[in-house]
Design a protein around this motif. Structure first.
Motif, PDB file in Angstrom:
ATOM      1  N   LYS A 468       0.816  -1.209   0.000  1.00 45.16           N
ATOM      2  CA  LYS A 468       0.000   0.000   0.000  1.00 45.16           C
ATOM      3  C   LYS A 468       0.857   1.270   0.000  1.00 45.16           C
ATOM      4  CE  LYS A 468      -3.978  -1.838  -0.344  1.00 45.16           C
ATOM      5  NZ  LYS A 468      -4.777  -1.606  -1.566  1.00 45.16           N
ATOM      6  N   VAL A 469       1.995   1.221   0.681  1.00 45.75           N
ATOM      7  CA  VAL A 469       2.915   2.360   0.642  1.00 45.75           C
ATOM      8  C   VAL A 469       3.437   2.546  -0.777  1.00 45.75           C
ATOM      9  CG1 VAL A 469       5.153   3.226   1.435  1.00 45.75           C
ATOM     10  CG2 VAL A 469       3.594   2.149   3.063  1.00 45.75           C
ATOM     11  N   ASP A 470       3.781   1.446  -1.435  1.00 42.67           N
ATOM     12  CA  ASP A 470       4.263   1.499  -2.812  1.00 42.67           C
ATOM     13  C   ASP A 470       3.211   2.117  -3.736  1.00 42.67           C
ATOM     14  OD1 ASP A 470       6.181   1.021  -4.809  1.00 42.67           O
ATOM     15  OD2 ASP A 470       5.292  -0.922  -5.320  1.00 42.67           O
ATOM     16  N   GLU A 471       1.959   1.712  -3.545  1.00 41.92           N
ATOM     17  CA  GLU A 471       0.858   2.299  -4.324  1.00 41.92           C
ATOM     18  C   GLU A 471       0.753   3.800  -4.076  1.00 41.92           C
ATOM     19  OE1 GLU A 471      -2.900   0.497  -3.635  1.00 41.92           O
ATOM     20  OE2 GLU A 471      -2.346  -1.435  -4.514  1.00 41.92           O
ATOM     21  N   TYR A 472       0.855   4.192  -2.806  1.00 44.38           N
ATOM     22  CA  TYR A 472       0.743   5.603  -2.424  1.00 44.38           C
ATOM     23  C   TYR A 472       1.857   6.434  -3.076  1.00 44.38           C
ATOM     24  CZ  TYR A 472       1.307   9.709   0.614  1.00 44.38           C
ATOM     25  OH  TYR A 472       1.481  10.979   1.096  1.00 44.38           O
ATOM     26  N   LEU A 473       3.066   5.877  -3.108  1.00 41.49           N
ATOM     27  CA  LEU A 473       4.208   6.620  -3.631  1.00 41.49           C
ATOM     28  C   LEU A 473       4.262   6.637  -5.154  1.00 41.49           C
ATOM     29  CD1 LEU A 473       6.999   5.359  -1.188  1.00 41.49           C
ATOM     30  CD2 LEU A 473       5.847   7.577  -1.142  1.00 41.49           C
ATOM     31  N   MET A 474       3.837   5.531  -5.782  1.00 43.12           N
ATOM     32  CA  MET A 474       4.041   5.373  -7.220  1.00 43.12           C
ATOM     33  C   MET A 474       2.759   5.403  -8.051  1.00 43.12           C
ATOM     34  SD  MET A 474       7.279   5.182  -6.978  1.00 43.12           S
ATOM     35  CE  MET A 474       7.702   4.882  -8.694  1.00 43.12           C
ATOM     36  N   GLY A 475       1.601   5.378  -7.378  1.00 44.94           N
ATOM     37  CA  GLY A 475       0.337   5.336  -8.098  1.00 44.94           C
ATOM     38  C   GLY A 475      -0.122   3.931  -8.401  1.00 44.94           C
ATOM     39  N   HIS A 476       0.784   2.987  -8.363  1.00 40.30           N
ATOM     40  CA  HIS A 476       0.483   1.564  -8.513  1.00 40.30           C
ATOM     41  C   HIS A 476       1.607   0.813  -7.795  1.00 40.30           C
ATOM     42  CE1 HIS A 476       3.439   2.305 -11.665  1.00 40.30           C
ATOM     43  NE2 HIS A 476       3.747   1.023 -11.571  1.00 40.30           N
ATOM     44  N   SER A 477       1.425  -0.482  -7.572  1.00 40.69           N
ATOM     45  CA  SER A 477       2.455  -1.229  -6.854  1.00 40.69           C
ATOM     46  C   SER A 477       3.060  -2.310  -7.720  1.00 40.69           C
ATOM     47  CB  SER A 477       1.870  -1.866  -5.583  1.00 40.69           C
ATOM     48  OG  SER A 477       2.883  -2.592  -4.894  1.00 40.69           O
ATOM     49  N   SER A 478       4.378  -2.435  -7.623  1.00 43.57           N
ATOM     50  CA  SER A 478       5.078  -3.534  -8.278  1.00 43.57           C
ATOM     51  C   SER A 478       5.111  -4.772  -7.395  1.00 43.57           C
ATOM     52  CB  SER A 478       6.521  -3.111  -8.596  1.00 43.57           C
ATOM     53  OG  SER A 478       7.209  -2.776  -7.404  1.00 43.57           O
ATOM     54  N   LEU A 479       4.548  -4.659  -6.182  1.00 43.30           N
ATOM     55  CA  LEU A 479       4.515  -5.766  -5.232  1.00 43.30           C
ATOM     56  C   LEU A 479       3.134  -6.415  -5.279  1.00 43.30           C
ATOM     57  CD1 LEU A 479       6.162  -3.854  -2.243  1.00 43.30           C
ATOM     58  CD2 LEU A 479       7.301  -5.517  -3.747  1.00 43.30           C
ATOM     59  N   ALA A 480       3.081  -7.676  -5.632  1.00 47.80           N
ATOM     60  CA  ALA A 480       1.802  -8.380  -5.685  1.00 47.80           C
ATOM     61  C   ALA A 480       1.314  -8.686  -4.286  1.00 47.80           C
ATOM     62  CB  ALA A 480       1.930  -9.665  -6.493  1.00 47.80           C
ATOM     63  N   SER A 481       0.016  -8.892  -4.128  1.00 48.50           N
ATOM     64  CA  SER A 481      -0.549  -9.239  -2.828  1.00 48.50           C
ATOM     65  C   SER A 481      -0.348 -10.715  -2.560  1.00 48.50           C
ATOM     66  CB  SER A 481      -2.051  -8.925  -2.808  1.00 48.50           C
ATOM     67  OG  SER A 481      -2.748  -9.870  -3.581  1.00 48.50           O
ATOM     68  N   LYS A 482      -0.715 -11.141  -1.352  1.00 47.13           N
ATOM     69  CA  LYS A 482      -0.538 -12.552  -0.988  1.00 47.13           C
ATOM     70  C   LYS A 482      -1.505 -13.460  -1.745  1.00 47.13           C
ATOM     71  CE  LYS A 482      -3.582 -12.368   3.082  1.00 47.13           C
ATOM     72  NZ  LYS A 482      -3.637 -12.526   4.534  1.00 47.13           N
ATOM     73  N   ASP A 483      -2.439 -12.863  -2.493  1.00 49.05           N
ATOM     74  CA  ASP A 483      -3.376 -13.673  -3.271  1.00 49.05           C
ATOM     75  C   ASP A 483      -2.712 -14.348  -4.466  1.00 49.05           C
ATOM     76  OD1 ASP A 483      -5.449 -12.954  -1.574  1.00 49.05           O
ATOM     77  OD2 ASP A 483      -5.873 -11.141  -2.717  1.00 49.05           O
ATOM     78  N   GLY A 484      -1.490 -13.912  -4.801  1.00 47.20           N
ATOM     79  CA  GLY A 484      -0.820 -14.573  -5.912  1.00 47.20           C
ATOM     80  C   GLY A 484       0.451 -13.866  -6.321  1.00 47.20           C
ATOM     81  N   ILE A 485       1.597 -14.502  -6.096  1.00 45.45           N
ATOM     82  CA  ILE A 485       2.875 -13.935  -6.492  1.00 45.45           C
ATOM     83  C   ILE A 485       3.591 -14.935  -7.391  1.00 45.45           C
ATOM     84  CG2 ILE A 485       5.143 -13.136  -5.675  1.00 45.45           C
ATOM     85  CD1 ILE A 485       3.853 -12.272  -3.112  1.00 45.45           C
ATOM     86  N   PRO A 486       3.982 -14.545  -8.600  1.00 46.35           N
ATOM     87  CA  PRO A 486       4.689 -15.497  -9.472  1.00 46.35           C
ATOM     88  C   PRO A 486       6.055 -15.840  -8.870  1.00 46.35           C
ATOM     89  CG  PRO A 486       4.743 -13.279 -10.383  1.00 46.35           C
ATOM     90  CD  PRO A 486       3.807 -13.235  -9.215  1.00 46.35           C
ATOM     91  N   TYR A 487       6.433 -17.077  -8.957  1.00 44.97           N
ATOM     92  CA  TYR A 487       7.698 -17.502  -8.360  1.00 44.97           C
ATOM     93  C   TYR A 487       8.655 -18.084  -9.383  1.00 44.97           C
ATOM     94  CZ  TYR A 487       5.087 -21.911  -8.365  1.00 44.97           C
ATOM     95  OH  TYR A 487       4.330 -22.991  -8.705  1.00 44.97           O
ATOM     96  N   ALA A 488       8.275 -18.151 -10.627  1.00 44.11           N
ATOM     97  CA  ALA A 488       9.172 -18.726 -11.626  1.00 44.11           C
ATOM     98  C   ALA A 488       9.377 -17.739 -12.777  1.00 44.11           C
ATOM     99  CB  ALA A 488       8.581 -20.028 -12.147  1.00 44.11           C
TER     100      ALA A 488
END
Length: 488
Positions: A468-488
């Motif tokens: 949420k801090v990333d979203e606040y600073l950048m307008g969007h976040s490059s960090l995915a939520s715990k609902d799904g993060i690609p690992y490969a």
């Protein structure tokens, strides 16, 4: 799925522990690692369920069947990549998490669940040993600066994620070493501090700056932080302990559990202890409170050479098995026998302390207690208690450790000067899912926001707040939520 019939062929095996009499002679971890074949069998027990409830049971949303499959196949690099995609610090959770994932394991409906926590610990330790875990600085820096106040698990997770997003992160810690609760709240026999310092050193190589002995609002000017940083994350924990305000509370020998534990953690590291020494040596010790902190006090008291150790709880004794009010896959409140209990402790439930009894010099000499019985509602919840006639008695005691939980974060200093809103429990008010306080650039995470909770929840909160801090600073976040993060 590594082995289709694994859950039918193999029974759960617990790791070997050092004998209780021997481990009481030191403060090192005493749980031995599995042999590789054992880890393989434990991973083979994973059923690859159609709906992996273990993942929903885990606050981090760890992708458990997938890393179990990688372990079974011996692909430790893939297993660690999958695990680290959702959990920044498996070396912590693999040691001190109560494993709600295991409570939600489908195999646990009628058999022992998969040893997910142990597998997790082995994945990360093997990954470190094989050199898979390396410092990774972000390729691009955003030019944004974020201050994280508090270096416990929530603060560390937030810092790690924000750094990964390319922001410059400075962590402020009021103690002399980073780690917060991990360093000074959890005994070394559960979490050795070289495990913590190893992770801190890695984070420093990745570009995160730690400033210790930095108490924001006291010896660090708050206005300076508000000017220099584009965002601030409050992750100071829930640090005000619940007290027991009865007659004789001022007696010498009545202490909060954390004061006792912090002193011993400092002794183990040869750090000078401030104030009068709190020691159990040669004393009758009573621990009031039945949770993990109370258990830590038991293990520490026995290692210090207590004459006797007793733990009691005002609540009724928990069930040893799930009841209709604790159905699978919910996390059940069951009777817990920890390694510290195994080392020697008398336990009692439904006991109320009425008075701390002092001698003529003001030193604690006994506790006046009484047994109570509870009225239970149809859902199995305790409502009210009443004293049992004829059960009042005095228990000899020279040291009482209050381990009854924590109320809320410390308000004096940082919180008061910031002027952030608090909720009705005294925690920093920040809506779940947003983590933003009434001051736009200030966010909150962990126990400071949600109240006293688990280390795994603190890590989850830190990760989600960072997004949420990333979203606040950048307008969007490059960090995915715990609902799904690609690992490969």
């Amino acid at each position: 799925m590594g082995k289709v019939t694994g859950f039918l062929e193999y029974e759960r095996t617990a790791p070997v522990k050092e004998d209780a009499k021997e481990r009481l002679k030191h403060y090192n971890e005493f749980v031995q690692n599995y042999e590789i074949e054992q880890v393989n069998r434990e991973a083979a027990r994973c059923m690859d369920c159609g709906v992996p409830f273990c993942q929903s049971g885990c606050p981090l949303g760890n992708v458990i069947p997938e890393f179990n499959d990688a372990v079974y196949k011996g692909d430790w690099q893939l297993a660690s990549t999958i695990l680290l995609s959702t959990n920044n610090f498996p070396e912590f959770t693999g040691r001190i998490c109560p494993a709600p994932c295991e409570s939600a394991c489908v195999l646990g409906i009628n058999k022992s669940p998969v040893s997910i926590e142990e597998i997790e610990k082995h994945i990360i330790e093997i990954a470190f040993n094989k050199g898979y875990i390396k410092a990774e600085q972000p390729l691009i820096r955003t030019g944004k600066k974020v201050a994280v106040i508090g270096s416990g698990p929530a603060g560390l997770a937030a810092a790690a994620q924000l750094n990964k997003a390319g922001h410059e992160v400075v962590v402020y810690e009021r103690d002399d070493t980073p780690g917060g609760l991990l360093n000074y709240g959890i005994p070394d026999f559960k979490l050795q501090k070289d495990v913590v310092s190893r992770r801190i050193a890695l984070m420093e190589k990745e570009g995160i700056v730690f400033k210790c002995n930095a108490n924001v609002g006291v010896n660090v000017e708050l206005n300076t932080l508000l000017r220099e940083y584009q965002s601030i994350v409050l992750a100071g924990g829930s640090t005000i302990p619940r007290d027991l305000g009865i007659a004789g509370r001022e007696a010498k020998g009545v202490h909060f559990a954390m004061d006792f534990l912090k002193q011993q953690n400092k002794r183990v590291r040869s750090i000078n202890v401030d104030g009068d020494a709190i020691l159990a040596t040669g004393k009758d010790v009573i621990v009031i409170g039945g949770g993990d902190t109370g258990s830590d006090c038991i293990g520490t008291s026995n290692r210090q050479g207590a004459k006797s150790v007793m733990q009691f709880e005002i609540m009724p004794m928990p069930s040893q098995h799930r009841t209709p009010n604790m159905p699978w896959p919910t996390f059940p409140m069951l009777l817990k026998v920890t390694s510290s209990h195994e080392e020697g402790c008398e336990r009692a439930w439904g006991v109320n302390t009425k008075e701390f009894i002092k001698d003529e010099n003001g030193n604690l000499k006994a506790l006046k207690v009484v047994d109570v019985e509870w009225e239970i509602d149809p859902a199995g919840r305790p409502l009210n208690f009443k004293e049992k006639a004829g059960t009042e008695r005095d228990l000899p005691c020279q040291l009482v450790l209050l381990a009854m939980g924590f109320l809320h974060p410390q308000k004096e200093g940082l919180i008061e000067k910031l002027g952030v809103e608090l909720d009705n429990r005294g925690n920093v008010k920040a809506e779940e899912g947003k983590y933003q306080t009434n001051i736009a650039k200030i966010f909150a995470a962990g126990d400071m926001r949600r109240g006293q909770s688990l280390v795994v929840w603190a890590i989850s909160e830190g990760r989600e707040a960072a997004r949420k801090v990333d979203e606040y600073l950048m307008g969007h976040s490059s960090l995915a939520s715990k609902d799904g993060i690609p690992y490969a």
